[in-house]
Design a protein around this motif. Structure first.
Motif, PDB file in Angstrom:
ATOM      1  N   SER A  88       0.836  -1.204   0.000  1.00 37.07           N
ATOM      2  CA  SER A  88       0.000   0.000   0.000  1.00 37.07           C
ATOM      3  C   SER A  88       0.873   1.257   0.000  1.00 37.07           C
ATOM      4  CB  SER A  88      -0.884  -0.028   1.238  1.00 37.07           C
ATOM      5  OG  SER A  88      -1.145   1.280   1.669  1.00 37.07           O
ATOM      6  N   PRO A  89       0.595   2.197  -0.878  1.00 28.47           N
ATOM      7  CA  PRO A  89       1.412   3.422  -0.882  1.00 28.47           C
ATOM      8  C   PRO A  89       1.297   4.200   0.416  1.00 28.47           C
ATOM      9  CG  PRO A  89      -0.474   3.637  -2.330  1.00 28.47           C
ATOM     10  CD  PRO A  89      -0.412   2.214  -1.922  1.00 28.47           C
ATOM     11  N   ARG A  90       0.136   4.110   1.094  1.00 25.32           N
ATOM     12  CA  ARG A  90      -0.013   4.834   2.362  1.00 25.32           C
ATOM     13  C   ARG A  90       0.946   4.300   3.402  1.00 25.32           C
ATOM     14  NH1 ARG A  90      -6.497   5.581   2.927  1.00 25.32           N
ATOM     15  NH2 ARG A  90      -6.692   6.913   1.093  1.00 25.32           N
ATOM     16  N   LEU A  91       1.024   2.962   3.499  1.00 30.50           N
ATOM     17  CA  LEU A  91       1.933   2.364   4.478  1.00 30.50           C
ATOM     18  C   LEU A  91       3.369   2.777   4.200  1.00 30.50           C
ATOM     19  CD1 LEU A  91       2.296   0.304   6.806  1.00 30.50           C
ATOM     20  CD2 LEU A  91       2.762  -1.367   5.039  1.00 30.50           C
ATOM     21  N   TRP A  92       3.746   2.708   2.931  1.00 31.77           N
ATOM     22  CA  TRP A  92       5.133   3.025   2.578  1.00 31.77           C
ATOM     23  C   TRP A  92       5.428   4.493   2.784  1.00 31.77           C
ATOM     24  CZ3 TRP A  92       9.381   0.232   1.513  1.00 31.77           C
ATOM     25  CH2 TRP A  92       9.182  -1.149   1.456  1.00 31.77           C
ATOM     26  N   ASP A  93       4.458   5.347   2.470  1.00 30.11           N
ATOM     27  CA  ASP A  93       4.666   6.777   2.705  1.00 30.11           C
ATOM     28  C   ASP A  93       4.842   7.044   4.189  1.00 30.11           C
ATOM     29  OD1 ASP A  93       4.358   9.702   1.745  1.00 30.11           O
ATOM     30  OD2 ASP A  93       2.985   9.518   3.431  1.00 30.11           O
ATOM     31  N   PHE A  94       3.969   6.406   5.001  1.00 28.29           N
ATOM     32  CA  PHE A  94       4.063   6.629   6.448  1.00 28.29           C
ATOM     33  C   PHE A  94       5.410   6.159   6.977  1.00 28.29           C
ATOM     34  CE2 PHE A  94       3.435   5.337  10.832  1.00 28.29           C
ATOM     35  CZ  PHE A  94       2.892   6.476  11.370  1.00 28.29           C
ATOM     36  N   LEU A  95       5.800   4.939   6.593  1.00 27.12           N
ATOM     37  CA  LEU A  95       7.064   4.400   7.099  1.00 27.12           C
ATOM     38  C   LEU A  95       8.241   5.240   6.644  1.00 27.12           C
ATOM     39  CD1 LEU A  95       6.664   0.548   6.775  1.00 27.12           C
ATOM     40  CD2 LEU A  95       6.683   1.941   8.819  1.00 27.12           C
ATOM     41  N   PHE A  96       8.240   5.591   5.359  1.00 29.05           N
ATOM     42  CA  PHE A  96       9.365   6.353   4.817  1.00 29.05           C
ATOM     43  C   PHE A  96       9.486   7.695   5.531  1.00 29.05           C
ATOM     44  CE2 PHE A  96      11.654   8.940   1.836  1.00 29.05           C
ATOM     45  CZ  PHE A  96      12.597   8.071   1.343  1.00 29.05           C
ATOM     46  N   ASP A  97       8.331   8.361   5.670  1.00 31.78           N
ATOM     47  CA  ASP A  97       8.372   9.680   6.294  1.00 31.78           C
ATOM     48  C   ASP A  97       8.823   9.572   7.751  1.00 31.78           C
ATOM     49  OD1 ASP A  97       8.181  12.326   6.521  1.00 31.78           O
ATOM     50  OD2 ASP A  97       6.035  12.479   6.186  1.00 31.78           O
ATOM     51  N   ALA A  98       8.282   8.585   8.478  1.00 28.28           N
ATOM     52  CA  ALA A  98       8.620   8.474   9.897  1.00 28.28           C
ATOM     53  C   ALA A  98      10.096   8.141  10.082  1.00 28.28           C
ATOM     54  CB  ALA A  98       7.747   7.404  10.554  1.00 28.28           C
ATOM     55  N   VAL A  99      10.567   7.137   9.346  1.00 29.68           N
ATOM     56  CA  VAL A  99      11.948   6.698   9.534  1.00 29.68           C
ATOM     57  C   VAL A  99      12.930   7.774   9.064  1.00 29.68           C
ATOM     58  CG1 VAL A  99      13.640   5.017   8.803  1.00 29.68           C
ATOM     59  CG2 VAL A  99      11.363   4.276   9.415  1.00 29.68           C
ATOM     60  N   VAL A 100      12.686   8.296   7.851  1.00 29.96           N
ATOM     61  CA  VAL A 100      13.653   9.248   7.292  1.00 29.96           C
ATOM     62  C   VAL A 100      13.630  10.546   8.075  1.00 29.96           C
ATOM     63  CG1 VAL A 100      14.250  10.551   5.248  1.00 29.96           C
ATOM     64  CG2 VAL A 100      13.582   8.192   5.057  1.00 29.96           C
ATOM     65  N   SER A 101      12.453  10.979   8.547  1.00 32.26           N
ATOM     66  CA  SER A 101      12.441  12.233   9.310  1.00 32.26           C
ATOM     67  C   SER A 101      13.207  12.055  10.613  1.00 32.26           C
ATOM     68  CB  SER A 101      11.007  12.669   9.598  1.00 32.26           C
ATOM     69  OG  SER A 101      10.399  11.787  10.501  1.00 32.26           O
ATOM     70  N   THR A 102      13.120  10.882  11.230  1.00 33.88           N
ATOM     71  CA  THR A 102      13.898  10.650  12.454  1.00 33.88           C
ATOM     72  C   THR A 102      15.389  10.736  12.166  1.00 33.88           C
ATOM     73  OG1 THR A 102      12.159   9.140  13.114  1.00 33.88           O
ATOM     74  CG2 THR A 102      14.186   9.090  14.376  1.00 33.88           C
ATOM     75  N   ILE A 103      15.809  10.065  11.088  1.00 33.98           N
ATOM     76  CA  ILE A 103      17.241  10.095  10.759  1.00 33.98           C
ATOM     77  C   ILE A 103      17.687  11.515  10.427  1.00 33.98           C
ATOM     78  CG2 ILE A 103      18.966   9.239   9.145  1.00 33.98           C
ATOM     79  CD1 ILE A 103      17.240   6.727   8.890  1.00 33.98           C
ATOM     80  N   VAL A 104      16.857  12.211   9.651  1.00 29.34           N
ATOM     81  CA  VAL A 104      17.208  13.578   9.268  1.00 29.34           C
ATOM     82  C   VAL A 104      17.319  14.466  10.495  1.00 29.34           C
ATOM     83  CG1 VAL A 104      16.234  15.629   8.195  1.00 29.34           C
ATOM     84  CG2 VAL A 104      16.358  13.536   6.913  1.00 29.34           C
ATOM     85  N   LEU A 105      16.387  14.294  11.449  1.00 29.44           N
ATOM     86  CA  LEU A 105      16.428  15.146  12.637  1.00 29.44           C
ATOM     87  C   LEU A 105      17.665  14.858  13.475  1.00 29.44           C
ATOM     88  CD1 LEU A 105      12.702  15.080  13.571  1.00 29.44           C
ATOM     89  CD2 LEU A 105      14.034  17.063  12.966  1.00 29.44           C
ATOM     90  N   LEU A 106      17.990  13.558  13.646  1.00 34.08           N
ATOM     91  CA  LEU A 106      19.203  13.224  14.385  1.00 34.08           C
ATOM     92  C   LEU A 106      20.418  13.855  13.718  1.00 34.08           C
ATOM     93  CD1 LEU A 106      18.841   9.458  15.286  1.00 34.08           C
ATOM     94  CD2 LEU A 106      18.832  11.379  16.821  1.00 34.08           C
ATOM     95  N   THR A 107      20.475  13.738  12.403  1.00 35.92           N
ATOM     96  CA  THR A 107      21.641  14.237  11.689  1.00 35.92           C
ATOM     97  C   THR A 107      21.711  15.754  11.741  1.00 35.92           C
ATOM     98  OG1 THR A 107      21.306  12.378  10.231  1.00 35.92           O
ATOM     99  CG2 THR A 107      22.904  13.998   9.548  1.00 35.92           C
ATOM    100  N   ILE A 108      20.530  16.402  11.692  1.00 31.71           N
ATOM    101  CA  ILE A 108      20.577  17.850  11.559  1.00 31.71           C
ATOM    102  C   ILE A 108      21.006  18.493  12.877  1.00 31.71           C
ATOM    103  CG2 ILE A 108      18.257  18.663  12.212  1.00 31.71           C
ATOM    104  CD1 ILE A 108      20.025  19.487   9.001  1.00 31.71           C
TER     105      ILE A 108
END
Lengths: 337, 178
Positions: A9-29
């Motif tokens: 489902s694109p919704r599941l993948w969008d949710f997972l991608f956004d949640a995981v990548v935003s966490t990594i981005v925030l840690l890095t930033i």
């Protein structure tokens, strides 16, 4: 073996991608902010928590410290809002990033509501800083009152130009649909279509998310962390120390879509058939978002803190003028292009 | 912003961003990683203060001149008072050494001593005869050098950290009999 349909489902993948990548981005930033400031100030920055990674896990150590700290709710505060507003702050800060698509097929919202994605995201982001004023009221401390009043003055000063910048871009693109907006930036990105609106966006977001030189409401030198002055432990992590960065992430994601072309050069195919193309498009959006955030946190290392009255006069006198000029440019493009 | 031309303001902002980018890409660091590197004090260290009790006349000038009241006179078994230093208060100004008329107090370059408890910082006269045990440091002495001709700041390694200098011999002044 048949892959179940819900797993694609694109919704599941969008949710997972956004949640995981935003966490990594925030840690890095946050790490990058400290390292950049340290480099400009001839220091080393975070180092000892993971010397081989340059202190990358310092933020995790800080987070553990915040979570383990004793929760203190002051006697004079309004207890319900004191406890309820920090989680609401983070929720409202992160929600806009789920309202916009990360690729033409990777979105949490479906078609009729996705059309208004950017507008809804902006509406939620402008509600966010009413919560800051609410926090100042709930803390019930004179420094929090002062900080909240300063925040309210700044909100009034940046909201109109920032909204005007986005409205100018909508006028240029002749649409508010995020997917069509990105489709129109295939060759020329929005920042080149209307540089004035981009400048207003940069300054407005710096004011909205308390980046330097506009870290006024919560500047420690003036009022002790402003509206958050009695917050500690997890509350501080959810608002002042973490929530603001999440808001910065949401603003930068909007900016990457509207001004930097989103996934523009990559044109992925329909969703389940072209999974990797869509994920590559989403990753490209996140790279642009990260670059924007990197610029905003870079400002901390080189900028002084402006005074409140200077900021307000600058905002009402110049920023609003530039925003109106950007609207004029967009109106010209609306009829010419 | 106020009273400044717009062009100048924009140029200043762009200049400072350029400077920041330059330092971000090519940093010049002044930080000395203290336990692993030791800054070069160029021999001008005021460290731990020692005492020869046999030279002390119990004149209490050291206790009176001490700007932080760190020196207290302790009664010893022989019925005389000798100075003891509270290193929680001592600022290593060495006024007591300058003021001592019989050179009973002497300076050392022992500087890297630390304490776990406040009680350990109270040095009584008998403790001041024996220098404190200092942990062995990683022996790199570094120095921050400003290269003005190139406009850079560099950190150079000066040499190895040697052993502490041996305690100075007792000066040949006559012992004051009291």
């Amino acid at each position: 073996m048949e892959i179940p349909s819900w797993l694609l489902s694109p919704r599941l993948w969008d949710f997972l991608f956004d949640a995981v990548v935003s966490t990594i981005v925030l840690l890095t930033i946050v790490w990058a902010e400290r390292k950049i400031a340290a480099r400009v100030q001839m220091r080393v920055g975070p180092f000892h928590i993971s010397p081989r990674l340059g202190g990358y896990f310092q933020l995790i150590a800080d987070a553990v410290r915040f979570v383990m700290q004793e929760v203190i709710i002051t006697v004079d505060s309004y207890r319900v809002l004191f406890v309820a507003l920090p989680p609401l702050f983070v929720t409202l800060a992160l929600m806009p990033s789920f309202m916009v698509p990360l690729s033409p097929y990777l979105a949490l919202l479906s078609r009729p509501s996705l059309h208004y994605g950017i507008v809804m995201a902006l509406a939620i982001l402008f509600y966010l800083f009413i919560i800051v004023v609410g926090i100042g009221w709930a803390v019930n401390n004179r420094f929090a009152y002062i900080g909240a009043a300063r925040e309210a003055l700044i909100i009034a000063a940046y909201e109109i130009p920032l909204l005007d910048a986005f409205a100018s871009m909508f006028l240029t693109y002749k649409t508010i649909d995020p997917i069509e907006i990105v489709a129109k930036q295939t060759y020329i990105v929005g920042a080149i279509y209307n540089p004035l609106a981009f400048i207003v966006y940069i300054i407005g977001v710096a004011m909205a998310t308390s980046r330097f030189p506009f870290e006024i409401a919560d500047y420690e030198g003036d009022v002790a962390t402003g509206p958050y002055s009695d917050f500690s432990s997890i509350f501080l992590a959810l608002t002042y120390a973490g929530g603001i960065y999440i808001a910065l992430f949401s603003y930068s994601l909007l900016g990457a879509l509207v001004f930097l072309g989103g996934w523009a050069p990559i044109t992925p195919g329909p969703w389940p058939a072209d999974v990797w193309g869509n994920l590559a498009a989403a990753a490209w959006v996140m790279i642009k978002t990260f670059a924007l955030m990197l610029f905003f946190v870079f400002l901390r290392s080189v900028m002084p803190v402006a005074r409140l009255d200077h900021t307000l006069s600058f905002s009402w006198r110049w920023l609003l003028t530039i925003a109106l000029a950007a609207t004029a440019v967009s109106a010209a493009e609306y009829f010419l292009l | 912003m106020a009273g400044q031309k717009i062009g100048e303001a924009i140029k200043a902002v762009l200049d400072v961003i350029g400077l920041g980018v330059k330092y971000t890409i090519k940093p010049e660091r002044l930080t000395i990683y203290y336990p692993y590197e030791v800054p070069d004090y160029m021999g001008r260290v005021r460290g731990w203060i020692g005492l020869w009790t046999e030279r002390c006349t119990s004149c209490m000038i050291c206790a009176r001149i001490c700007p932080t009241n760190a020196i207290k006179m302790y009664m010893e078994k022989n019925g005389r008072r000798y100075p003891g230093i509270d290193y929680g208060r001592c600022i290593m100004c060495h006024y007591c050494i300058d003021a001592c008329p019989t050179y009973a107090l002497y300076p050392t370059d022992i500087r890297d001593f630390a304490f776990y408890r406040h009680e350990d910082m109270m040095y009584t006269p008998d403790m001041m005869r024996k220098p404190p045990q200092v942990p062995k440091l990683v022996p790199h002495v570094v120095k921050v050098v400003h290269e003005y001709s190139k406009g850079r700041v560099v950190k150079v390694r000066v040499g190895e950290l040697g052993e502490h200098k041996p305690l100075p011999p007792a000066p040949s002044v006559p012992v004051v009999e009291s």
